[in-house]
Design a protein around this motif. Structure first.
Motif, short mmCIF file in Angstrom:
data_model
loop_
_atom_site.label_atom_id
_atom_site.label_comp_id
_atom_site.label_asym_id
_atom_site.label_seq_id
_atom_site.Cartn_x
_atom_site.Cartn_y
_atom_site.Cartn_z
N UNK A 59 13.43 22.41 110.83
CA UNK A 59 14.33 21.26 110.83
C UNK A 59 15.80 21.65 110.83
N UNK A 113 28.62 19.42 119.44
CA UNK A 113 29.97 19.05 119.02
C UNK A 113 31.02 19.78 119.86
N UNK A 145 14.82 12.17 113.87
CA UNK A 145 15.99 12.49 113.06
C UNK A 145 17.20 12.86 113.93
N UNK A 184 20.86 10.91 114.58
CA UNK A 184 22.17 11.54 114.40
C UNK A 184 23.04 11.38 115.64
N UNK A 191 28.64 11.57 106.56
CA UNK A 191 28.92 12.20 107.84
C UNK A 191 27.75 13.09 108.21
N UNK A 192 27.27 12.93 109.43
CA UNK A 192 26.11 13.72 109.84
C UNK A 192 26.55 14.98 110.56
N UNK A 193 27.85 15.13 110.76
CA UNK A 193 28.31 16.26 111.56
C UNK A 193 28.44 15.84 113.01
N UNK A 194 28.04 14.61 113.29
CA UNK A 194 28.10 14.22 114.69
C UNK A 194 28.78 12.89 114.92
N UNK A 241 20.16 22.73 102.58
CA UNK A 241 19.23 21.71 103.07
C UNK A 241 19.97 20.42 103.38
N UNK A 272 22.23 21.09 106.66
CA UNK A 272 21.68 21.41 107.97
C UNK A 272 20.28 20.89 108.21
N UNK A 273 19.53 20.55 107.15
CA UNK A 273 18.21 20.00 107.40
C UNK A 273 18.23 18.48 107.30
N UNK A 274 19.03 17.94 106.38
CA UNK A 274 19.09 16.47 106.25
C UNK A 274 20.31 15.89 106.95
N UNK A 275 21.17 16.75 107.48
CA UNK A 275 22.38 16.30 108.17
C UNK A 275 23.22 15.37 107.31
N UNK A 276 23.33 15.69 106.01
CA UNK A 276 24.21 14.93 105.13
C UNK A 276 25.43 15.79 104.81
N UNK A 277 26.24 15.95 105.82
CA UNK A 277 27.35 16.89 105.70
C UNK A 277 28.36 16.44 104.66
#
Lengths: 451, 303, 297
Positions: free
Chosen positions: A78, A88, A105, A109, B51-54, B260, B263-268
């Protein structure tokens, strides 16, 4: 004098090196307009070869395009660091082979392109794929990927161990249909055996070994995971409670610590994948995927074993399995998305999947290929048949976190530090707030038929 | 900044020294702004957002920080990390110092020892992890055989949350080669004449260690302490490769949890908040360590 | 008479040998404890390497044996050949070498210069600024990944070795701190004497400090070299072209989703770390010699 010093010694070297590396770097950018850059996260040599062969076939069939295959190993399950950063930075690929489970997921995003503009022009593309695989590529009702390969989980049984415990392996023949959980428990406990020190040296079945884990059982018991109407996770649905009550009962009955000692002895942490109590005739049953066939062939060709359907709850007799696999996607901002889609369609279509199935002995998701018997080893045919009963994990945008948190629930129940209900409530408290940000959200096209 | 403000009061000599000093550290200053300050500001801002980084970040105010305090895994991972630091840092210093002292002896085959002792620092972590199997296998491992001599039943250390942490602490000592090498370089800097003089004065091994080696090595000890602290707070790889945080989150270290989330949950955004809290904790601990240690550190060679 | 002299001589030599023997015995006794300690530690520390080596030489079927055999039954040296031919080993090796060498050059030069500024020149505010250096050691690494990538992407440095190499030319906290600690140990009198002679700071750094700090600089070279050689994340995200990759990333070929070709992976890993072992043996020279600071005073 001083100026000369500045130039002559360290900084001169520094400047030179900088210039040199600038030069080296400048030679790196020559992307042609017709190139299709294809990243793959499946990078072992057999799969790489198959993907290169598919690319070659595609390039021959499409002279205006040229696919370049780039291995992009994953840093963890993942983990999409490389994809996030490069999309990006505007340097992402045109096609990407990724774990299908994470499509939901990544789509949430915004990392993946919506394929609906392409797929809507096709004649019944949906119907060509195995339904569970297709449903895993959906996000808010639109496809964000085309399914590639798949797998299937079954119950492996070790005939040598069973005979030693006085059980006739013929009982397990798939002709008799899937084995019920209570029956499996009965047989498994007949196999259990301890040595003089009180340590297990033979075990029947461990519900947390191999591919037997939280999600496996939750799907088997019929969990829905999510309520579309309320936009809520459903941790306390009966299937979830049954799953973790089962964990509680088994870990108590087997003695969790004793089983840990057993697995640590015969399959220590970081052991070679080939070191496995099932291979060394210490374990009678395990749930594992079809890939284990090639491992057995490679490491323990003489193993006397059989395969049958996954065990099912006592109140059901339909066979069950669940499948994962990979999928072809187009990352957002791809410079050649049209070329990318043509390659997606080729690779995930019958041409590409035929090559892939033949070379890698993965199972295809293109339905028609399941009838081409010459693509499979005889041992693999049973797995291909079970795909008719297969289900995928729900493509929720917080799938990765659900998986980690369910592992926590499983640990807590196994260690008996929380009741199943308490642990599941904590799971809900942790994951629901993350899910909330995607509400209103509908899990369209996915439902567990075993409810 | 302090320096610039008061520069008008500086003497000429001080001023030339200031400009010379700044000139010498200018590569670092430049790097600091580009590679550190910029990302730091970036993450401070994002720590107040979802922010997801995206996609576009959503302003949350202090929510990430309030969430952190009610997050049971934040506390658990912080506890795990502090437990690790508390044991691994001092043990690591002692082991590295012992190795360095032993390697500094006048033994003919010392080259061989030195190379072997440094070997684990070169090897990939997954290879180091194998020592696990050899040492703690419930049936064949040396540790369990040793314990069973005293009638202790065999056990699987990795199946116990505390045991798994301890195993990682012990395992980390395989990486002592780096610190030992730095100690060794420091030991080589101590003039042999000092020891000769002490020996003539009749000082024994321990006395020489306490009054010569330890004080003269103190800057290096401080260095190794601070870097071990910074490394210990960011312990990640061992747990990532070997236990993936288990069992029962017993080896879920702070960085693993942070990683995690990022990068795994994208909760930057949340990961940025976690980063900044770890940064502040690290600074506080380092500050305490530095001010305490500074009193014992001796920079001048004394004869 | 003659016999008397002979006797005396005999006695003397006898005493000499006895003395020498005693001295040697004393030396052996004194070094016995360190030797024993080193021997035991070496046995433990050698296990991972030995395991890699024995795994690299095993056949596939032998990998499955339980309990695992300590020695491979037959030595499969062909694993090394297979490992090298399965990946473009020479290309990856060259890429890795270039990145590593540039990293070493950058690290040694930049950190020496900066550490000199922090240790050998007395300037107002120096120690306060130094605390900032220390503080940067506590910034967790994940927060830098995304902003740095954005920056390098804007500079069009993706797919070049620049993002991996250039930052090292700006020095780093770990090495600055390490070198500073060493440089502070050098007697101030040496610096003052050189300044009295009219040497510039750069001259002092190059002619006085550099020779004295060779063990520490060797450590900088060694550590920065090893981390550049083994770096996985950096090359993975910055070098996207297959043939620009490094060995650490290339080794992933031996891992599939569900299985690992352990013998080949170990063989390739061993070949990968071989240059590091050589680098270590080379830099070891500097650690052994040490510095002769004491003699100057």
């Amino acid at each position: 004098m001083s100026v000369q010093w500045w130039l002559r010694k360290p900084y001169a070297v520094l400047v030179l090196v900088l210039l040199l590396s600038l030069l080296l770097g400048a030679c790196g950018n020559h992307a042609g307009p017709k190139e299709v850059v294809f990243w793959t996260s499946v990078t072992d040599d057999i799969d790489m070869q198959a993907q290169r062969d598919i690319a070659t076939a595609f390039n021959q069939a499409n002279p205006t395009l040229h696919v370049r295959v780039v291995p992009e190993p994953s840093t963890g399950i993942g983990d999409s660091t490389a994809l996030i950063t490069s999309v990006r930075g505007g340097v992402g690929p045109d096609a990407f082979l990724m774990d299908r489970f994470t499509v939901g997921q990544q789509a949430a995003l915004g990392l993946l392109a919506d394929l609906y503009p392409y797929t809507s022009k096709e004649q019944n593309l949906t119907g060509q794929y195995l339904p569970f695989a297709w449903s895993e590529t959906q996000f808010q009702g639109h496809p964000y990927a085309l399914p590639m390969d798949t797998d299937a989980r079954v119950l492996y049984y070790n005939k040598t161990v069973l005979r030693a415990a006085g059980i006739d392996p013929a009982e397990l023949d798939p002709k008799n249909g899937p084995i019920k959980m209570s029956k499996l428990k009965e047989l498994a406990f007949k196999v259990n055996h301890k040595d003089a020190h009180g340590n297990y040296d033979r075990v029947g079945f461990i519900p947390w070994f191999g591919q037997a884990f939280h999600t496996t059982w939750a799907l088997d018991y019929g969990a829905q995971f999510f309520d579309n109407k309320q936009c809520q996770l459903t941790p306390l649905e009966p299937a979830m409670l049954k799953t973790f009550t089962m964990y509680h009962d088994w870990s108590q009955a087997l003695d969790f610590q004793k089983i840990s000692t057993f697995t640590a002895t015969y399959q220590p942490a970081n052991a070679l994948p080939s070191q496995n109590p099932f291979y060394s005739n210490h374990l009678a049953f395990k749930i594992d995927g079809d890939w284990d066939l090639s491992s057995i062939k490679q490491y323990v060709p003489k193993l006397d074993y059989g395969v049958t359907y996954m065990p099912v709850p006592d109140d059901r007799s339909t066979p069950f399995t669940w499948s994962g696999g990979f999928a072809m996607t187009i990352p957002t901002g791809a410079s050649n998305p049209d070329g990318g889609y043509r390659f997606l369609r080729f690779m995930a279509g019958p041409e590409g999947q035929r090559i892939y199935t033949k070379e890698t002995s993965h199972l295809p998701t293109w339905k028609a290929l399941l009838d081409e018997k010459q693509l499979y080893d005889p041992g693999h045919l049973f797995f291909a048949r079970t795909l008719a009963f297969s289900v995928s994990r729900p493509p929720l945008p917080v799938g990765g976190q659900i998986s980690d948190e369910l592992a926590s629930v499983q640990d807590k129940v196994d260690f008996n530090t929380a009741s199943p209900k308490e642990a599941l409530q904590e799971f809900y408290n942790r994951v629901q707030p993350q899910m909330q940000q995607y509400c209103p959200f509908k899990l369209e096209g996915w439902s567990n038929p075993y409810k | 900044m302090v320096a610039v403000k008061s520069s008008s009061k500086l003497s000429r000599r001080e001023r030339t020294n200031l400009s010379r000093g700044l000139l010498f550290i200018s590569p670092w200053l430049l790097g600091l702004i580009i590679f550190t300050i910029y990302p730091l500001i970036y993450s401070i801002i994002f720590s107040f957002t979802r922010y997801s980084g995206f996609r576009r970040p959503v302003w949350l105010g202090m929510q990430n920080y309030t969430r952190l305090f009610s997050d049971s895994l934040f506390w658990l991972s912080l506890g795990n990390t502090l437990y690790y630091v508390l044991w691994a840092v001092p043990i690591g210093i002692v082991v590295a110092l012992l190795l360095a002292l032993a390697m500094n002896r006048d033994v003919r085959e010392v080259n061989v020892y030195r190379a072997i002792l440094y070997l684990p620092s070169i090897l990939p972590t997954f290879a180091l992890a194998f020592i696990f199997i050899v040492l703690i296998n419930p049936q064949y491992g040396i540790v369990n055989i040793f314990f069973s001599l005293f009638g202790v039943p065999t056990q699987n250390f990795l199946s116990d949350p505390l045991g798994a942490k301890n195993v990682i602490i012990v395992l980390a000592q395989l990486g002592a080669g780096n610190a030992a090498l730095i100690f060794l370089a420091g030991l080589r800097g101590i003039p042999a004449t000092l020891y000769d003089a002490a020996r003539i004065d009749g000082a024994g091994v321990w006395r020489r260690f306490y009054s010569i080696t330890l004080p003269l090595l103190s800057p290096i000890i401080l260095f190794n302490l601070i870097t071990a602290l910074s490394g210990g707070l960011q312990i990640f790889q061992q747990a990532y490769i070997m236990t993936n945080g288990g069992p029962n989150n017993g080896t879920l270290f702070y960085m693993l949890y942070l990683y995690r989330n990022a990068f795994a949950y994208a909760q930057l955004g949340y990961a940025c908040a976690l980063s900044l809290v770890l940064f502040v904790i690290g600074l506080a601990l380092a500050g305490i360590l530095f001010s305490v240690a500074q009193r014992f550190v001796n920079y001048e060679m004394v004869s | 008479m003659a016999t008397q002299v002979m006797d005396k001589k005999a006695v003397a030599t006898d005493e000499m040998t006895r003395y020498r023997r005693r001295a040697r015995l004393q030396h052996v006794m004194q070094t016995a404890i360190p030797r024993l300690f080193l021997l035991i530690m070496c046995l433990i520390y050698a296990v991972p390497f030995y395991w890699m080596l024995s795994t690299a030489l095993k056949s596939t079927s032998e990998l499955a044996e339980f309990p695992p055999a300590l020695f491979p039954r037959t030595l499969h040296f062909e694993n090394f050949v297979l490992a090298v031919t399965k990946i473009p080993f020479a290309v990856y090796f060259g890429n890795t070498l270039l990145i590593t060498l540039l990293t070493i050059i950058g690290s040694v030069l930049a950190n020496l210069i900066v550490a000199y500024g922090f240790a050998c020149i007395e300037w107002p505010g120096r120690d306060k600024v130094f605390y900032i250096v220390l503080a940067t050691m506590f910034i967790p690494f994940p927060i830098a990944i995304v902003p740095q990538f954005d920056m390098f992407a804007r500079l069009h440095w993706i797919n070049t070795i620049l993002p991996l190499v250039v930052p090292h030319f700006f020095a780093g906290a770990f090495f600055i701190f390490m070198l500073r600690q060493f440089l502070l140990q050098i007697p101030r009198e040496l610096l003052e004497a050189a300044r009295m002679d009219g040497a510039t700071e750069l001259q002092i750094m190059w002619n006085v400090i550099l020779p004295l700090s060779r063990p520490a600089l060797a450590a900088v070279a060694l550590f920065s070299g090893i981390s550049a050689w083994n770096d996985f994340m950096g090359p993975l995200i910055y070098l996207q072209d297959d043939l620009k990759r490094t060995l650490a990333v290339g080794l992933q070929v031996f891992r599939s989703t569900h299985d690992i070709q352990f013998n080949l992976l170990m063989a390739a890993s061993l070949l990968t770390v071989l240059p590091l072992i050589i680098l270590f043996l080379f830099s070891q020279r500097f650690f052994i010699k040490g510095v002769t600071v004491g003699s100057i005073k």
